[in-house]
Design a protein around this motif. Structure first.
Motif: not given
Length: 163
Positions: A26-28, A35-36, A64-67
């Motif tokens: 489970r990848f978060s 939002g998550p 993911l580029h952003h955070n």
């Protein structure tokens, strides 16, 4: 947590069982809207890092580029539950074709016969993929036999202290 502590936990039998089980993680991550997001996803573990593969234009790649901070959970359905919690930072790399680790990750969750057809299908579909490499900087193994969640252990200790 230092890398030695992380390696010790990842080397434990229950952790190894979860890392190589025929089940997705489970990848978060945090989406661009703040939002998550949690998605089940296949992965390959190379002994130190988890590798996840996806479409270059996917929402998770943009986010993911952003955070690049992520968390993963690997767990079982049986009782007592076993849970491996992983936090880390994702590194993204665009790759041509279908990486071998993606093929290996797929092998974990399907029969050999299914894998042959699936492999050809993904090789025909993907001209390129993004490799998401997660280097753990924090891990926790909860097996409910030798290691409980901290809050549960605190409750047990408090009840025992009451006599």
């Amino acid at each position: 947590m230092n890398q030695h502590e992380i390696a010790e936990i990842l080397a434990k039998p229950y952790a190894q069982e979860l890392l190589f089980a025929p089940a997705p993680a489970r990848f978060s991550y945090v989406a661009l809207d703040g939002g998550p997001r949690v998605v089940p996803i296949g992965f390959h573990f190379d002994g130190e890092r988890l590798q996840i593969f996806t479409v270059p234009k996917s929402a998770k790649v943009k986010a993911l580029h952003h955070n690049p901070r992520v968390a993963l959970t690997l767990d079982t359905n049986g009782f007592p539950p076993k849970v491996l919690l992983i936090r880390g930072t994702a590194e993204l790399k665009l790759e041509q074709g279908v990486p071998e680790q993606y093929i290996l990750a797929g092998r974990k969750v399907m029969t050999a016969e299914q894998h042959v057809g699936w492999t050809q299908g993904v090789k025909d579909l993907y001209d390129e993929m993004v490799r998401i490499t997660v280097t753990p900087d924090w891990v926790k193994l909860i097996d409910f036999e030798t290691n409980l969640p901290k809050d549960v252990q605190d409750l047990i200790d408090a009840k025992q202290a009451q006599g």
